[in-house]
Write an enzyme that holds these catalytic residues in place. Structure first.
Site, short mmCIF file in Angstrom:
data_model
loop_
_atom_site.label_atom_id
_atom_site.label_comp_id
_atom_site.label_asym_id
_atom_site.label_seq_id
_atom_site.Cartn_x
_atom_site.Cartn_y
_atom_site.Cartn_z
N GLY A 156 -5.92 8.32 2.71
CA GLY A 156 -6.98 7.30 2.39
C GLY A 156 -6.19 6.35 1.62
O GLY A 156 -4.95 6.16 1.54
N HIS A 209 -4.56 5.61 11.43
CA HIS A 209 -3.29 5.73 10.32
C HIS A 209 -3.94 5.65 8.83
O HIS A 209 -3.22 5.60 8.02
CB HIS A 209 -2.41 4.55 10.51
CG HIS A 209 -2.53 3.43 9.73
ND1 HIS A 209 -3.62 2.65 9.97
CD2 HIS A 209 -1.67 2.63 9.00
CE1 HIS A 209 -3.65 1.33 9.17
NE2 HIS A 209 -2.27 1.47 8.75
N ASN A 234 0.71 -1.21 0.01
CA ASN A 234 0.03 0.10 -0.05
C ASN A 234 0.87 1.37 0.04
O ASN A 234 0.25 2.32 0.22
CB ASN A 234 -0.97 0.01 1.28
CG ASN A 234 -0.15 -0.19 2.39
OD1 ASN A 234 1.19 0.06 2.42
ND2 ASN A 234 -0.81 0.09 3.68
#
Lengths: 139, 480
Positions: free
Chosen positions: B378, B402, B205
């Site tokens: 996001g 987070h 990510n």
């Protein structure tokens, strides 16, 4: 024959990480298949250049041995830019591995494994006499 | 599996699993969540993992979970535990493999319209300058002694070497350097993994985003943060790369071999913990601190190369100034009020961000009146938020979430949507995507995550932090 038609490994569902179930008639085969599952997950772009190296692992029990073995493979993947598709065990016990691993050089990986975890790590013999190991990797 | 009946509502944004739920619990477990998203937390094992955290020796008050919580290993992601020093424990699994994974935000002086014609060019240059580290790209192989300098010197060492400015030190959590860092407790293997990874993004990510300030919620604080509407900013999300990952692996084994000696029994091996003041605990803390410095150095160098990419694309010297840099996988020694008494605690934050209030001694002078800037990314292609720390978050050890938090496995995401489809959908919204693999894009599709706006509503309404600005992406650059 048990194990003959069974897969070498399966990728299981997990919200954020990588969970692999590996199978094997004997423990060395189980370890080999766990390694193969992990190697496939890295999605490597392979170079036509051979790679081989030796590994030696000693641990306090079979589960730690699997953790240390896969951690060592991951370390070699990342630092040598290599992927391994074969392993020859010169010694295999509940607490020790000496082996040669063979594979290819890698142009790039599609995924990095941060580490092997002990979370729900299990090695057990199932009813069909097949060994099963479940391993969760942080990715 | 836990169900809603096992939770007691404390208020609209806080729920509790009482200590009586399981007989090995030392304290209750608390979850910051709203009615709107509460159902999502029962979908995986994250609540049982949180209950496991309550069994840690020396844990103080409660185990906490943030609204973006999801299943991890050992701790849930979004899990927070403070242990009492000296008798409490330190747990490598309470920090995670990516030690000091975190976020930094760079401010430009441009409005969107000034940059728009060059956006593709900037994104292309950024992709070129900041490799993933998983393949070809700029490779600088550092020596072990250079790695040692980074491990102990962090951001200030790099600034001294001529990379970056004083503000890069001042506006970084811990001023870019954990004082207790000791490179002699980091293995050669870990150092080797880090040698060609300074200034690289990684996979999963981790991302770079060019974003714009879409909405400002608090004008006064935004002014102090030097943020304005339509301003273009850059967000960097990555961590300590292979070095931190190896460090965690090494210390999981070390602590696991030592745990018997201290008579500690835990319900999950991945929770393994040793007393903070034990030899193993101290070594781990010093090694983790060193890996955290490596992560700050990594994000610092990525910022340096980002500025270079912008300057190349715009054919002029571009200044991108650091708003702040936050860690969200870390354990730190902090002073907190426990039942009206100031105590030294070791606060583990795994997928959770520190958010210190106004006037706190450990935040930059320039943010003394506003509280610490809090950066919450996001999911890829969706909104991100800038918030500020509040005094009300004391009961959560000044901690917030987070990110948005995954709700779906990577495989499930790839079954539901293809990488091409994700890129097309983002393009429809005018978002440029630079990626190296379609698969990686599909795995990180927005549909695999909770809605960030719902998560931030909980944070804001629970008083954990205050909304300052909402950011939306203009371009996304993915690692792998």
């Amino acid at each position: 024959m048990p194990g003959h038609h069974s897969p070498k490994y399966k990728i299981l569902e997990h919200t954020a990480d990588l969970k692999i179930k590996a199978f094997g008639k004997e423990k060395p085969e189980l370890f080999r298949n766990a390694m193969l599952g992990m190697q496939q997950a890295l999605r490597p772009k392979i170079k036509d250049e051979k790679a081989e190296t030796k590994i030696r692992i000693e641990s306090e029990n079979i589960e730690s041995l699997l953790f240390d073995f896969l951690s060592e493979i991951n370390y070699l993947n990342e630092t040598n830019f290599e992927i391994y598709h074969e392993i020859v065990f010169n010694e295999f016990s509940e607490t020790k591995i000496e082996a040669e691993i063979f594979g290819k050089k890698v142009k790039r990986f599609g995924l990095q494994i941060k580490g092997v975890t002990f979370h729900d790590l299990s090695i057990k013999k199932e009813k069909d006499n097949l060994w099963e190991a479940t391993i969760l990797f942080d990715i | 599996m836990l169900a809603k009946k096992d939770l007691k509502k404390v208020n609209n944004f806080l729920w509790e699993i009482q200590k009586s739920f399981r007989n090995d619990m030392k304290v209750p477990a608390r979850i910051y969540v709203s009615e709107k998203i509460i159902e999502q937390i029962f979908r995986d094992k994250s609540l049982s993992q949180l209950v496991n955290v309550t069994t840690l020796p020396g844990i103080v008050k409660y185990a906490l979970a943030m609204p973006d919580m999801h299943e991890g290993y050992g701790f849930p992601i979004g899990g927070v535990a403070a242990t009492k020093i000296p008798e409490g424990v330190i747990s490598p699994g309470g920090i995670g493999f990516d030690q000091n994974c975190g976020v930094r935000l760079l401010r430009s002086q441009f409005q969107e319209k000034e940059v728009k014609p060059y956006l593709d060019k900037i994104a292309t240059e950024m992709k070129k300058e900041i490799p993933s580290g998983l393949g070809e790209g700029r490779v600088i192989k550092l020596s072990i002694s250079q790695i040692n300098e980074i491990l102990e010197g962090g951001v200030p060492y790099l600034v001294k070497k001529g990379y970056g400015v004083e503000q890069d030190i001042e506006n970084c959590e811990e001023k870019g350097k954990m004082e207790k860092a000791d490179s002699s407790f980091v293995s050669e293997k870990a150092k080797n993994r880090g040698r060609n990874q300074v200034g690289t993004l990684g996979s999963g990510n981790h991302f770079l985003e060019i974003q714009k300030v879409e909405q400002i919620f608090d004008e006064k604080i935004a002014q102090t943060f030097e943020l304005f509407e339509d301003q273009v900013v850059v967000m960097i999300h990555t961590g300590s790369r292979g070095l931190g990952h190896q460090n965690c692996t090494d210390y999981l084994r070390i602590t696991m071999n030592a745990i018997g000696k201290y008579g500690i029994k835990l319900p999950d091996r991945e929770l393994v913990a040793v007393p903070f003041n034990s030899q193993e605990g101290q070594r781990f803390f010093k090694a983790m601190s060193a890996a955290c410095n490596f992560a700050w150095a990594n994000r610092h160098m990525i910022a340096y190369y980002t500025k270079k990419a912008w300057s190349q694309a715009l054919q002029k010297e571009v200044n991108l100034s650091l708003l702040y840099d936050v860690a969200h996988n870390i354990a730190k020694v902090e002073d907190h009020l426990v039942d009206n008494k100031m105590e030294k605690l070791l606060v583990h934050r795994k997928g959770a961000t520190r958010a210190f209030p106004p006037e706190h001694p450990d935040i930059p002078q320039v943010y003394k009146k506003t509280g610490q800037p809090v950066l919450i990314p996001g999911s890829m292609g969706t909104a991100s938020y800038i918030l500020s720390g509040t005094s009300e978050s004391a009961e959560a050890w000044h901690t917030v979430c987070h990110g948005a938090g995954r709700t779906m496995s990577r495989r499930e995401a790839t079954r539901r949507i293809s990488g091409t489809e994700v890129v097309r959908k983002l393009a429809e919204k005018g978002i440029i995507v630079k990626c190296r693999s379609q698969r990686g894009i599909a795995e990180e599709a927005p549909l695999a995550y909770k809605n960030i706006d719902d998560v931030i509503e909980v944070v804001h309404n629970a008083g954990l932090a205050k909304k300052v600005a909402r950011l939306i992406p203009l371009a996304v650059i993915k690692g792998e």
